[in-house]
Design a protein around this motif. Structure first.
Motif, PDB file in Angstrom:
ATOM      1  N   CYS A  69       0.855  -1.195   0.000  1.00 48.29           N
ATOM      2  CA  CYS A  69       0.000   0.000   0.000  1.00 48.29           C
ATOM      3  C   CYS A  69       0.884   1.235   0.000  1.00 48.29           C
ATOM      4  CB  CYS A  69      -0.867   0.042   1.250  1.00 48.29           C
ATOM      5  SG  CYS A  69      -1.945  -1.376   1.412  1.00 48.29           S
ATOM      6  N   GLU A  70       0.727   2.073  -1.006  1.00 47.40           N
ATOM      7  CA  GLU A  70       1.446   3.347  -0.998  1.00 47.40           C
ATOM      8  C   GLU A  70       0.637   4.319  -0.143  1.00 47.40           C
ATOM      9  OE1 GLU A  70       2.035   4.472  -5.079  1.00 47.40           O
ATOM     10  OE2 GLU A  70       3.562   2.912  -5.364  1.00 47.40           O
ATOM     11  N   VAL A  71       1.338   5.071   0.674  1.00 48.71           N
ATOM     12  CA  VAL A  71       0.659   6.022   1.554  1.00 48.71           C
ATOM     13  C   VAL A  71       0.999   7.433   1.059  1.00 48.71           C
ATOM     14  CG1 VAL A  71       0.376   6.828   3.928  1.00 48.71           C
ATOM     15  CG2 VAL A  71       0.899   4.406   3.479  1.00 48.71           C
ATOM     16  N   VAL A  72      -0.025   8.175   0.662  1.00 50.37           N
ATOM     17  CA  VAL A  72       0.181   9.547   0.182  1.00 50.37           C
ATOM     18  C   VAL A  72      -0.334  10.510   1.246  1.00 50.37           C
ATOM     19  CG1 VAL A  72      -0.595  11.255  -1.533  1.00 50.37           C
ATOM     20  CG2 VAL A  72       0.136   8.974  -2.278  1.00 50.37           C
ATOM     21  N   VAL A  73       0.468  11.516   1.573  1.00 49.84           N
ATOM     22  CA  VAL A  73       0.034  12.581   2.479  1.00 49.84           C
ATOM     23  C   VAL A  73      -0.004  13.877   1.673  1.00 49.84           C
ATOM     24  CG1 VAL A  73       0.491  13.842   4.625  1.00 49.84           C
ATOM     25  CG2 VAL A  73       1.151  11.428   4.432  1.00 49.84           C
ATOM     26  N   ARG A  74      -1.097  14.612   1.804  1.00 46.46           N
ATOM     27  CA  ARG A  74      -1.259  15.862   1.037  1.00 46.46           C
ATOM     28  C   ARG A  74      -1.480  17.045   1.974  1.00 46.46           C
ATOM     29  NH1 ARG A  74      -2.441  14.418  -4.370  1.00 46.46           N
ATOM     30  NH2 ARG A  74      -3.097  12.254  -4.573  1.00 46.46           N
ATOM     31  N   ASN A  75      -0.783  18.128   1.686  1.00 42.24           N
ATOM     32  CA  ASN A  75      -0.977  19.377   2.429  1.00 42.24           C
ATOM     33  C   ASN A  75      -1.633  20.452   1.560  1.00 42.24           C
ATOM     34  OD1 ASN A  75       0.451  18.403   4.801  1.00 42.24           O
ATOM     35  ND2 ASN A  75       2.286  18.494   3.530  1.00 42.24           N
ATOM     36  N   ILE A  93      11.148  25.739   0.796  1.00 45.34           N
ATOM     37  CA  ILE A  93      10.414  24.815  -0.086  1.00 45.34           C
ATOM     38  C   ILE A  93       9.106  24.400   0.589  1.00 45.34           C
ATOM     39  CG2 ILE A  93      10.447  22.485  -1.087  1.00 45.34           C
ATOM     40  CD1 ILE A  93      13.490  22.808  -1.450  1.00 45.34           C
ATOM     41  N   ARG A  94       8.012  24.424  -0.189  1.00 41.96           N
ATOM     42  CA  ARG A  94       6.722  23.952   0.340  1.00 41.96           C
ATOM     43  C   ARG A  94       6.556  22.468   0.010  1.00 41.96           C
ATOM     44  NH1 ARG A  94       2.983  27.112   1.697  1.00 41.96           N
ATOM     45  NH2 ARG A  94       3.433  28.780   0.236  1.00 41.96           N
ATOM     46  N   LEU A  95       6.284  21.680   1.058  1.00 38.55           N
ATOM     47  CA  LEU A  95       6.006  20.249   0.840  1.00 38.55           C
ATOM     48  C   LEU A  95       4.526  20.127   0.507  1.00 38.55           C
ATOM     49  CD1 LEU A  95       6.890  17.243   0.937  1.00 38.55           C
ATOM     50  CD2 LEU A  95       6.258  17.269   3.359  1.00 38.55           C
ATOM     51  N   VAL A  96       4.230  19.960  -0.760  1.00 35.84           N
ATOM     52  CA  VAL A  96       2.832  19.916  -1.227  1.00 35.84           C
ATOM     53  C   VAL A  96       2.211  18.561  -0.891  1.00 35.84           C
ATOM     54  CG1 VAL A  96       1.403  19.937  -3.320  1.00 35.84           C
ATOM     55  CG2 VAL A  96       3.236  21.623  -3.014  1.00 35.84           C
ATOM     56  N   ASP A  97       2.915  17.492  -1.274  1.00 33.64           N
ATOM     57  CA  ASP A  97       2.457  16.134  -0.950  1.00 33.64           C
ATOM     58  C   ASP A  97       3.620  15.171  -1.119  1.00 33.64           C
ATOM     59  OD1 ASP A  97       2.663  15.623  -3.740  1.00 33.64           O
ATOM     60  OD2 ASP A  97       0.568  16.131  -4.066  1.00 33.64           O
ATOM     61  N   PHE A  98       3.437  13.952  -0.683  1.00 37.75           N
ATOM     62  CA  PHE A  98       4.489  12.942  -0.884  1.00 37.75           C
ATOM     63  C   PHE A  98       3.882  11.554  -0.739  1.00 37.75           C
ATOM     64  CE2 PHE A  98       5.122  11.534   3.524  1.00 37.75           C
ATOM     65  CZ  PHE A  98       4.603  12.597   4.248  1.00 37.75           C
ATOM     66  N   LYS A  99       4.639  10.598  -1.259  1.00 41.06           N
ATOM     67  CA  LYS A  99       4.234   9.188  -1.162  1.00 41.06           C
ATOM     68  C   LYS A  99       5.313   8.424  -0.407  1.00 41.06           C
ATOM     69  CE  LYS A  99       5.687   6.269  -3.905  1.00 41.06           C
ATOM     70  NZ  LYS A  99       6.725   5.206  -3.915  1.00 41.06           N
ATOM     71  N   ALA A 150      -3.532  21.057  -2.437  1.00 36.46           N
ATOM     72  CA  ALA A 150      -4.146  20.323  -3.558  1.00 36.46           C
ATOM     73  C   ALA A 150      -3.227  20.348  -4.776  1.00 36.46           C
ATOM     74  CB  ALA A 150      -5.496  20.949  -3.913  1.00 36.46           C
ATOM     75  N   ALA A 151      -3.049  19.187  -5.397  1.00 39.52           N
ATOM     76  CA  ALA A 151      -2.250  19.087  -6.623  1.00 39.52           C
ATOM     77  C   ALA A 151      -2.505  17.711  -7.235  1.00 39.52           C
ATOM     78  CB  ALA A 151      -0.757  19.255  -6.321  1.00 39.52           C
ATOM     79  N   GLY A 152      -1.985  17.517  -8.427  1.00 42.90           N
ATOM     80  CA  GLY A 152      -1.979  16.194  -9.060  1.00 42.90           C
ATOM     81  C   GLY A 152      -3.333  15.538  -9.128  1.00 42.90           C
ATOM     82  N   SER A 153      -3.373  14.259  -8.751  1.00 46.40           N
ATOM     83  CA  SER A 153      -4.603  13.486  -8.940  1.00 46.40           C
ATOM     84  C   SER A 153      -5.738  13.995  -8.049  1.00 46.40           C
ATOM     85  CB  SER A 153      -4.345  11.991  -8.694  1.00 46.40           C
ATOM     86  OG  SER A 153      -4.061  11.751  -7.349  1.00 46.40           O
ATOM     87  N   LEU A 154      -5.411  14.586  -6.895  1.00 46.52           N
ATOM     88  CA  LEU A 154      -6.481  15.117  -6.029  1.00 46.52           C
ATOM     89  C   LEU A 154      -7.198  16.267  -6.738  1.00 46.52           C
ATOM     90  CD1 LEU A 154      -7.433  15.171  -2.735  1.00 46.52           C
ATOM     91  CD2 LEU A 154      -6.504  17.438  -3.095  1.00 46.52           C
ATOM     92  N   SER A 155      -6.398  17.155  -7.344  1.00 46.78           N
ATOM     93  CA  SER A 155      -7.008  18.296  -8.041  1.00 46.78           C
ATOM     94  C   SER A 155      -7.865  17.817  -9.203  1.00 46.78           C
ATOM     95  CB  SER A 155      -5.911  19.236  -8.560  1.00 46.78           C
ATOM     96  OG  SER A 155      -5.285  19.860  -7.477  1.00 46.78           O
TER      97      SER A 155
END
Ligand code: TMP
Ligand code: ASP
Length: 327
Positions: free
Chosen positions: A162-168, A244-250, A170-175
């Protein structure tokens, strides 16, 4: 520290307490026979010229590999697994592996591919830096120590699929999925799970799916979520400090088996390949979206991240001591 080690070894009851376990974890990693090599080798970055051109069609010249295998005979190694951006080789002792960072880049389930000279070196250095810092604050990881410019010694773990994505932000697939404009701050950090399966295109799944199909137990999900949020807090601050802003990560986690104990530890890598990193002032992308979106300048962006974190030596002795605060 010696007392902690002895305590940890002879009072395994302590290990059932997650807090204690996490606190002694950095000591556990130092207990290995390699501990005499513990001081991290500092690498210079000698092939800047090679990194300045981003090639998309060829393998990295083997002249670069002279930098990579100075302490291991690659021909004698057993390849355990080859992924899209990394290779795992058998390690020097049972329970260890060597994680080798390739220059290959893929996107959209590997339908888009390129070889980008120097990417592997940069990801190795950035990931090694982050995993070391995480170990230091008590986040358990598979990382043991750096070996050379492309490789690190890691503990063998059973990867949880299971890949765990954390988002701070909105970008990418969420948007795309929810129609939220890229760059919108999220009301709180959001965690998502994706089932690791290329044929199915890594579909998003719920905790219900994960437990029903036995990919992870409820306790493991709790552990992954708690660790992912700690990692998010730590990385958000680390990157903010260098502009640098951490937008999201996996991230990916694995099960580490130690005797009759199993615990969840951070595995894989944390690098601009699996994060969205935007310059705080300009919103310039400093991550793999440059490749996904054909923007070019990927190596330069990764170099900038490495430089700001203080892990890119490149004739700049003053920058060797860690992140440079951006005010
Ligand atoms: P997404 O917006 O495309 O779902 O990506 C969320 C985060 O996960 C982003 O930081 C990029 C990272 N990611 C990977 O590391 N590997 C992948 O295969 C995908 C799709 C995303
Ligand atoms: N993991 C993706 C791939 O399959 C790459 C990405 O978009 O990060 O190639």
């Amino acid at each position: 520290m010696a007392k902690l080690l002895i305590f940890g070894c002879f009072f395994p009851g302590v290990r059932r307490n997650k807090g204690s376990l996490y606190r002694i974890w950095p000591c556990v990693t130092l207990r290995t026979p390699e501990s005499r090599f513990r001081s991290r080798p500092r690498f210079s970055f000698p092939h800047r010229a090679a990194l300045e051109s981003v090639r998309s069609d060829t393998q990295a010249p083997e002249s670069l590999s002279g930098l990579t295998d100075w302490n291991h005979d690659m021909s004698r190694r057993r390849r355990v697994y080859e992924g899209k951006a990394k290779v795992l080789y058998e390690g020097p002792e049972p329970g260890t592996l060597i994680q080798h960072f390739k220059d290959d880049a893929t996107a959209f389930d590997a339908t888009k591919r390129a070889t980008i000279e120097g990417k592997g070196v940069l990801n190795n250095r950035i990931s090694e830096f982050i995993f070391t810092r995480l170990n230091e604050i008590g986040v358990p990881t598979h990382f043991i120590r750096s070996l050379n410019m492309r490789e690190q010694l890691i503990r063998e773990v059973e990867i949880i699929p299971c890949e765990v994505v954390v988002r701070n932000v909105a970008a990418g697939s969420l948007s795309k999925r929810l129609g939220i404009e890229e760059g919108t701050m999220l009301p709180r950090s959001i965690i998502e799970f994706y089932y690791k399966n290329d044929e199915l295109h890594d579909p998003m799944v719920s905790e219900e799916h994960i437990t029903a199909f036995g990919w992870a137990t409820p306790q493991e999900i709790d552990d992954m979520m708690a660790l992912a949020l700690r990692i998010n807090d730590f990385l958000t601050g680390l990157f903010l400090g260098v502009g640098i802003r951490l937008v999201d990560f996996k991230v990916e986690f694995g099960r580490l088996y130690e005797g009759d104990m199993v615990r969840v530890v951070l595995a894989d890598e944390i690098s601009p390949d699996c994060c969205r990193l935007w310059d705080i002032r300009t919103n310039d992308k400093l991550d793999k979206d440059r490749f996904r979106r054909d923007m070019g300048g990927l190596v330069e962006a990764y170099q900038e991240v490495a430089r700001r974190l203080g892990v890119l030596v490149e004739n700049e002795p003053k920058r060797r001591g860690g992140p440079t605060l951006v005010k």
